[in-house]
Motif scaffolding. Structure first.
Motif, PDB file in Angstrom:
ATOM      1  N   VAL A 195      19.808  31.541  42.325  1.00  0.00           N
ATOM      2  CA  VAL A 195      17.896  31.740  41.917  1.00  0.00           C
ATOM      3  C   VAL A 195      17.800  30.480  40.879  1.00  0.00           C
ATOM      4  O   VAL A 195      16.822  29.987  41.238  1.00  0.00           O
ATOM      5  CB  VAL A 195      17.629  33.103  41.965  1.00  0.00           C
ATOM      6  N   MET A 196      18.655  30.410  40.175  1.00  0.00           N
ATOM      7  CA  MET A 196      18.468  29.828  38.664  1.00  0.00           C
ATOM      8  C   MET A 196      17.965  28.023  39.219  1.00  0.00           C
ATOM      9  O   MET A 196      17.594  27.828  38.680  1.00  0.00           O
ATOM     10  CB  MET A 196      19.062  29.671  38.052  1.00  0.00           C
ATOM     11  N   GLY A 197      18.853  27.501  40.829  1.00  0.00           N
ATOM     12  CA  GLY A 197      19.022  26.703  40.337  1.00  0.00           C
ATOM     13  C   GLY A 197      20.185  25.751  39.406  1.00  0.00           C
ATOM     14  O   GLY A 197      20.142  24.339  39.848  1.00  0.00           O
ATOM     15  N   TYR A 198      21.133  25.943  39.002  1.00  0.00           N
ATOM     16  CA  TYR A 198      22.025  25.668  38.348  1.00  0.00           C
ATOM     17  C   TYR A 198      23.379  25.783  39.208  1.00  0.00           C
ATOM     18  O   TYR A 198      24.159  27.412  39.697  1.00  0.00           O
ATOM     19  CB  TYR A 198      22.546  26.235  37.423  1.00  0.00           C
ATOM     20  N   ALA A 199      24.546  24.758  38.688  1.00  0.00           N
ATOM     21  CA  ALA A 199      26.411  25.285  39.051  1.00  0.00           C
ATOM     22  C   ALA A 199      26.893  26.113  38.873  1.00  0.00           C
ATOM     23  O   ALA A 199      26.365  26.472  37.701  1.00  0.00           O
ATOM     24  CB  ALA A 199      26.745  23.793  38.773  1.00  0.00           C
ATOM     25  N   PRO A 200      27.326  27.221  38.832  1.00  0.00           N
ATOM     26  CA  PRO A 200      27.934  28.406  38.831  1.00  0.00           C
ATOM     27  C   PRO A 200      29.032  27.980  37.658  1.00  0.00           C
ATOM     28  O   PRO A 200      28.821  28.887  36.298  1.00  0.00           O
ATOM     29  CB  PRO A 200      29.308  28.941  39.410  1.00  0.00           C
ATOM     30  N   ARG A 201      30.096  26.985  37.740  1.00  0.00           N
ATOM     31  CA  ARG A 201      29.830  26.153  36.335  1.00  0.00           C
ATOM     32  C   ARG A 201      29.018  25.940  35.147  1.00  0.00           C
ATOM     33  O   ARG A 201      28.737  26.421  34.136  1.00  0.00           O
ATOM     34  CB  ARG A 201      30.872  25.364  36.226  1.00  0.00           C
ATOM     35  N   THR A 202      28.230  25.749  35.403  1.00  0.00           N
ATOM     36  CA  THR A 202      26.821  25.493  34.118  1.00  0.00           C
ATOM     37  C   THR A 202      27.037  26.401  33.923  1.00  0.00           C
ATOM     38  O   THR A 202      26.609  26.579  32.311  1.00  0.00           O
ATOM     39  CB  THR A 202      25.646  24.737  34.742  1.00  0.00           C
ATOM     40  N   LEU A 203      25.911  27.551  34.301  1.00  0.00           N
ATOM     41  CA  LEU A 203      25.801  28.665  34.325  1.00  0.00           C
ATOM     42  C   LEU A 203      26.615  29.856  33.328  1.00  0.00           C
ATOM     43  O   LEU A 203      26.598  30.239  32.169  1.00  0.00           O
ATOM     44  CB  LEU A 203      25.516  29.731  35.713  1.00  0.00           C
ATOM     45  N   SER A 204      28.418  29.409  33.666  1.00  0.00           N
ATOM     46  CA  SER A 204      29.326  29.940  33.120  1.00  0.00           C
ATOM     47  C   SER A 204      29.300  29.282  31.460  1.00  0.00           C
ATOM     48  O   SER A 204      29.491  30.087  30.813  1.00  0.00           O
ATOM     49  CB  SER A 204      30.569  29.878  34.100  1.00  0.00           C
ATOM     50  N   GLY A 212      29.720  34.025  24.440  1.00  0.00           N
ATOM     51  CA  GLY A 212      31.258  34.568  23.819  1.00  0.00           C
ATOM     52  C   GLY A 212      32.117  34.172  25.321  1.00  0.00           C
ATOM     53  O   GLY A 212      33.344  35.238  25.478  1.00  0.00           O
ATOM     54  N   GLN A 213      31.303  35.752  26.260  1.00  0.00           N
ATOM     55  CA  GLN A 213      30.982  36.078  27.458  1.00  0.00           C
ATOM     56  C   GLN A 213      31.242  35.529  28.979  1.00  0.00           C
ATOM     57  O   GLN A 213      30.312  34.439  28.991  1.00  0.00           O
ATOM     58  CB  GLN A 213      30.661  37.364  27.797  1.00  0.00           C
ATOM     59  N   THR A 214      31.915  35.547  30.234  1.00  0.00           N
ATOM     60  CA  THR A 214      31.650  34.784  31.562  1.00  0.00           C
ATOM     61  C   THR A 214      30.399  35.804  31.460  1.00  0.00           C
ATOM     62  O   THR A 214      29.836  36.284  31.196  1.00  0.00           O
ATOM     63  CB  THR A 214      33.492  34.582  32.324  1.00  0.00           C
ATOM     64  N   ALA A 215      29.928  35.286  33.074  1.00  0.00           N
ATOM     65  CA  ALA A 215      28.727  35.381  33.232  1.00  0.00           C
ATOM     66  C   ALA A 215      29.079  37.097  34.429  1.00  0.00           C
ATOM     67  O   ALA A 215      28.038  37.149  33.936  1.00  0.00           O
ATOM     68  CB  ALA A 215      28.162  34.258  34.510  1.00  0.00           C
ATOM     69  N   LYS A 216      30.495  36.372  34.716  1.00  0.00           N
ATOM     70  CA  LYS A 216      30.407  37.898  35.400  1.00  0.00           C
ATOM     71  C   LYS A 216      31.024  39.367  34.690  1.00  0.00           C
ATOM     72  O   LYS A 216      30.227  40.118  34.773  1.00  0.00           O
ATOM     73  CB  LYS A 216      31.617  37.419  35.941  1.00  0.00           C
ATOM     74  N   THR A 217      31.004  39.180  33.429  1.00  0.00           N
ATOM     75  CA  THR A 217      31.871  39.578  32.414  1.00  0.00           C
ATOM     76  C   THR A 217      29.841  40.028  31.399  1.00  0.00           C
ATOM     77  O   THR A 217      30.373  41.442  31.561  1.00  0.00           O
ATOM     78  CB  THR A 217      32.509  39.236  31.215  1.00  0.00           C
TER      79      THR A 217
END
Length: 275
Positions: A195-204, A212-217
């Motif tokens: 929804v933000m229009g970014y690749a998952p790796r870019t967001l992470s 200092g955390q992953t997006a999932k954490t």
């Protein structure tokens, strides 16, 4: 709704003001020893004494020259304050009037307690005194505006520090806003990247840089915090928590909570700081 709000922000036949100031003597009379969860900010400045307050399951000391900030939605309980002296300011999120203070009070990662530097104490005390005097004055036309200006001055003078030092990060700020709006429905970090229009790796990478955390954490921690608030303050059952937080059933929520905390929801609720 918080007992403080029920007792002090609902004057008969009047519209509640956006800012209110009370002494700890007044707070002691209102406090019933149970947890509270308000939809307004609670800002305390301690002048003397010794005590403690629990905010989102962490304890903070109440000692001279300490500031305590309880953000809307945080579960808190005044544990010890029999000999604490100072003032408590209650204000709605929209009360601050300057861009800087509005941005500051909207930040979800402010520390809940900190010592006010010695060289700033006199200025903080003066800002509190002026706000207190205006808050105690009889309501008139410009009173609300004056209170909003003065609470902005107090917030600016207190300079609440962030919970962690981090660089400005536009992607993370946007992610954080989306999480706050949708974490009860969407538990997958991939949804937010899309929804933000970014690749998952870019967001992470952006979230990792900021926290200092992953997006999932980060998302998991936010869900766990809300679950703990619902279990501790609202005393919801595991099934009700699952429904409130968008899980398919109580079993899937219980597995999620146990994996994140090491305890089942019911066990955590039994041993939490609530009474």
């Amino acid at each position: 709704m918080s007992k403080i709000r029920q007792l002090t922000w609902q004057p008969a036949g009047a519209v509640a003001r956006p800012v209110e100031v009370m002494t700890f003597d007044r707070l002691r009379k209102l406090n019933d020893g149970r947890t509270q969860r308000a939809d307004f900010h609670v800002l305390a400045v301690i002048q003397a004494g010794h005590g403690s307050v629990s905010i989102d399951f962490s304890s903070y000391l109440l000692i001279a020259r300490t500031a305590i900030w309880i953000a809307p939605g945080a579960v808190h309980r005044w544990d010890q304050m029999a000999d604490v002296a100072g003032h408590v300011v209650l204000f709605v999120p929209t009360a601050p009037v300057t861009p800087a203070t509005r941005k500051l009070v909207a930040a979800p990662d402010l520390v809940a307690g900190w010592r006010i530097p010695v060289d700033q104490w006199e200025l903080v005390a003066a800002a509190m005194t002026h706000l207190r005097l205006e808050a105690s004055a009889a309501p008139t036309g410009p009173t609300t505006e004056l209170l909003e200006i003065l609470v902005s001055a107090l917030v600016a003078r207190l300079r609440p520090p962030p919970a962690r030092a981090r660089p400005e990060n536009t992607i993370f700020r946007l992610f954080r806003c989306h999480v706050e709006a949708h974490f009860r429905v969407h538990h997958d970090a991939g949804y937010y990247a899309q929804v933000m229009g970014y690749a998952p790796r870019t967001l992470s990478r952006a979230v990792q840089q900021a926290t200092g955390q992953t997006a999932k954490t980060y998302l998991t921690d936010r869900l766990v915090l809300e679950a703990q608030r619902l279990l501790a303050h609202d005393r919801l059952t595991t099934s009700r928590c699952a429904s409130e937080l968008g899980f398919l059933d109580a079993s899937s929520f219980s597995v999620f909570f146990r994996n994140a905390t090491g305890q089942r929801p019911g066990s955590w609720q039994t041993t939490s700081f609530t009474r």
